[in-house]
Design a protein around this motif. Structure first.
Motif, PDB file in Angstrom:
ATOM      1  N   LEU A 159       0.915  -1.085  -0.151  1.00 56.94           N
ATOM      2  CA  LEU A 159      -0.011   0.071   0.034  1.00 56.94           C
ATOM      3  C   LEU A 159       0.895   1.317  -0.074  1.00 56.94           C
ATOM      4  N   GLY A 160       1.925   1.354   0.879  1.00 55.24           N
ATOM      5  CA  GLY A 160       2.658   2.656   0.892  1.00 55.24           C
ATOM      6  C   GLY A 160       3.474   2.772  -0.178  1.00 55.24           C
ATOM      7  N   MET A 161       3.782   1.772  -1.059  1.00 57.37           N
ATOM      8  CA  MET A 161       4.474   1.809  -2.336  1.00 57.37           C
ATOM      9  C   MET A 161       3.534   2.116  -3.422  1.00 57.37           C
ATOM     10  N   VAL A 162       2.277   1.934  -3.482  1.00 56.61           N
ATOM     11  CA  VAL A 162       1.367   2.236  -4.466  1.00 56.61           C
ATOM     12  C   VAL A 162       1.036   3.699  -4.221  1.00 56.61           C
ATOM     13  N   LEU A 163       0.944   4.252  -3.036  1.00 55.12           N
ATOM     14  CA  LEU A 163       0.334   5.604  -2.360  1.00 55.12           C
ATOM     15  C   LEU A 163       1.785   6.669  -2.896  1.00 55.12           C
ATOM     16  N   ALA A 164       2.803   6.115  -2.575  1.00 56.04           N
ATOM     17  CA  ALA A 164       3.846   6.929  -2.820  1.00 56.04           C
ATOM     18  C   ALA A 164       4.386   6.973  -4.404  1.00 56.04           C
ATOM     19  N   ILE A 165       4.281   6.090  -5.205  1.00 58.22           N
ATOM     20  CA  ILE A 165       4.544   6.148  -6.542  1.00 58.22           C
ATOM     21  C   ILE A 165       3.460   6.700  -7.319  1.00 58.22           C
ATOM     22  N   SER A 166       2.413   6.135  -7.166  1.00 55.10           N
ATOM     23  CA  SER A 166       1.159   6.485  -7.994  1.00 55.10           C
ATOM     24  C   SER A 166       0.436   7.642  -7.886  1.00 55.10           C
ATOM     25  N   PHE A 167       0.498   8.190  -6.480  1.00 52.92           N
ATOM     26  CA  PHE A 167      -0.281   9.404  -6.081  1.00 52.92           C
ATOM     27  C   PHE A 167       0.537  10.446  -5.696  1.00 52.92           C
ATOM     28  N   LEU A 168       1.958  10.141  -5.706  1.00 52.15           N
ATOM     29  CA  LEU A 168       2.707  11.277  -5.283  1.00 52.15           C
ATOM     30  C   LEU A 168       3.855  11.559  -6.335  1.00 52.15           C
ATOM     31  N   GLU A 169       4.842  10.439  -6.670  1.00 50.59           N
ATOM     32  CA  GLU A 169       5.697  10.689  -7.678  1.00 50.59           C
ATOM     33  C   GLU A 169       5.228  10.629  -9.077  1.00 50.59           C
TER      34      GLU A 169
ATOM     35  N   ARG B 246      -6.762   9.817 -22.200  1.00 48.28           N
ATOM     36  CA  ARG B 246      -7.530   9.470 -21.053  1.00 48.28           C
ATOM     37  C   ARG B 246      -7.166   8.428 -20.353  1.00 48.28           C
ATOM     38  N   GLY B 247      -6.479   7.500 -21.197  1.00 53.37           N
ATOM     39  CA  GLY B 247      -5.971   6.040 -20.929  1.00 53.37           C
ATOM     40  C   GLY B 247      -5.576   5.877 -19.658  1.00 53.37           C
ATOM     41  N   HIS B 248      -4.819   6.778 -19.177  1.00 56.25           N
ATOM     42  CA  HIS B 248      -3.902   6.746 -17.825  1.00 56.25           C
ATOM     43  C   HIS B 248      -5.200   6.741 -16.540  1.00 56.25           C
ATOM     44  N   LEU B 249      -6.460   7.202 -16.927  1.00 58.82           N
ATOM     45  CA  LEU B 249      -7.474   7.523 -15.964  1.00 58.82           C
ATOM     46  C   LEU B 249      -7.750   5.881 -15.567  1.00 58.82           C
ATOM     47  N   LEU B 250      -7.813   5.172 -16.243  1.00 58.52           N
ATOM     48  CA  LEU B 250      -8.332   3.524 -16.064  1.00 58.52           C
ATOM     49  C   LEU B 250      -7.106   3.054 -15.164  1.00 58.52           C
ATOM     50  N   TYR B 251      -5.846   3.340 -15.282  1.00 58.53           N
ATOM     51  CA  TYR B 251      -4.823   3.004 -14.467  1.00 58.53           C
ATOM     52  C   TYR B 251      -5.029   3.640 -13.242  1.00 58.53           C
ATOM     53  N   VAL B 252      -5.361   4.862 -13.154  1.00 58.96           N
ATOM     54  CA  VAL B 252      -5.537   5.593 -11.819  1.00 58.96           C
ATOM     55  C   VAL B 252      -6.557   4.863 -10.958  1.00 58.96           C
ATOM     56  N   ALA B 253      -7.808   4.534 -11.788  1.00 62.01           N
ATOM     57  CA  ALA B 253      -8.920   3.840 -11.247  1.00 62.01           C
ATOM     58  C   ALA B 253      -8.564   2.326 -10.642  1.00 62.01           C
ATOM     59  N   PHE B 254      -7.607   1.729 -11.099  1.00 61.71           N
ATOM     60  CA  PHE B 254      -7.261   0.563 -10.446  1.00 61.71           C
ATOM     61  C   PHE B 254      -6.290   0.686  -9.469  1.00 61.71           C
ATOM     62  N   GLU B 255      -5.436   1.917  -9.630  1.00 63.52           N
ATOM     63  CA  GLU B 255      -4.782   1.889  -8.319  1.00 63.52           C
ATOM     64  C   GLU B 255      -5.550   2.400  -7.192  1.00 63.52           C
ATOM     65  N   THR B 256      -6.619   3.079  -7.435  1.00 65.71           N
ATOM     66  CA  THR B 256      -7.523   3.783  -6.374  1.00 65.71           C
ATOM     67  C   THR B 256      -8.113   2.535  -5.588  1.00 65.71           C
ATOM     68  N   ALA B 257      -8.641   1.241  -6.682  1.00 64.79           N
ATOM     69  CA  ALA B 257      -9.282   0.156  -5.804  1.00 64.79           C
ATOM     70  C   ALA B 257      -8.378  -0.361  -5.276  1.00 64.79           C
ATOM     71  N   LYS B 258      -7.169  -0.548  -5.574  1.00 65.62           N
ATOM     72  CA  LYS B 258      -5.875  -1.385  -4.919  1.00 65.62           C
ATOM     73  C   LYS B 258      -5.752  -0.671  -3.428  1.00 65.62           C
ATOM     74  N   VAL B 259      -5.853   0.717  -3.464  1.00 64.40           N
ATOM     75  CA  VAL B 259      -5.737   1.425  -2.184  1.00 64.40           C
ATOM     76  C   VAL B 259      -6.851   1.177  -1.302  1.00 64.40           C
ATOM     77  N   VAL B 260      -8.075   0.606  -1.852  1.00 63.94           N
ATOM     78  CA  VAL B 260      -9.354   0.320  -1.010  1.00 63.94           C
ATOM     79  C   VAL B 260      -8.723  -1.150  -0.742  1.00 63.94           C
ATOM     80  N   ALA B 261      -8.572  -2.017  -1.505  1.00 66.46           N
ATOM     81  CA  ALA B 261      -8.511  -3.609  -1.260  1.00 66.46           C
ATOM     82  C   ALA B 261      -7.099  -3.817  -0.381  1.00 66.46           C
ATOM     83  N   LEU B 262      -6.126  -3.255  -0.475  1.00 65.42           N
ATOM     84  CA  LEU B 262      -4.998  -3.507   0.231  1.00 65.42           C
ATOM     85  C   LEU B 262      -5.154  -3.289   1.742  1.00 65.42           C
TER      86      LEU B 262
END
Length: 142
Positions: free
Chosen positions: A17-27, A116-132
């Motif tokens: 979770l920390g890695m996903v948050l740091a890379i996908s939502f910060l870096e 807008r293709g990256h938005l789908l990736y962001v949606a999946f990252e967001t789902a992982k941020v819920v699931a993790l």
């Protein structure tokens, strides 16, 4: 589920979770705001960073699967684990290849409209941020 397996899998999910948050939502969003970072340069950096992240995610997912499998998990743990695996596999086999093909074109010098293709990736990252944390908390309460 045995305590060692649950604790190990829980710890790994929170590291993940920390890695996903740091890379996908910060870096990822910040790199494009840095002075001198062009779209092609940012895409090149992003591809390297996300390739590394995805490799680490695969390793962490493998640890979670093994520790969950040997721990005789309840159904709710299997559901969270399965959801995470589906999200990760979809990102790696469907979404990332599409994004890579597009970034190949941009890096080759093609002038493409904003995607807008990256938005789908962001949606999946967001789902992982819920699931993790869902999995991590479930495991930590066993």
């Amino acid at each position: 589920m045995n305590a060692t397996s649950a604790a190990t899998a829980s710890a790994v999910t929170f590291v993940w979770l920390g890695m996903v948050l740091a890379i996908s939502f910060l870096e990822a969003p910040l790199k494009f705001r840095a002075p001198g970072v062009t779209i092609p340069l940012g895409l090149g950096i992003g591809r390297l960073v996300f390739r590394a992240l995805n490799l680490v995610e695969c390793a962490l997912a493998a640890v979670v699967v093994v520790t969950v499998a040997v721990g005789d998990p309840p159904a709710r743990v299997l559901v969270w684990t399965g959801a995470l695996l589906v999200l990760l596999v979809a990102q790696l086999t469907v979404i990332r290849p599409r994004l890579n093909r597009r970034s190949d074109r941009v890096l080759a010098g093609e002038d493409l409209p904003r995607s807008r293709g990256h938005l789908l990736y962001v949606a999946f990252e967001t789902a992982k941020v819920v699931a993790l944390p869902g999995l991590g908390v479930t495991l930590s309460t066993l």
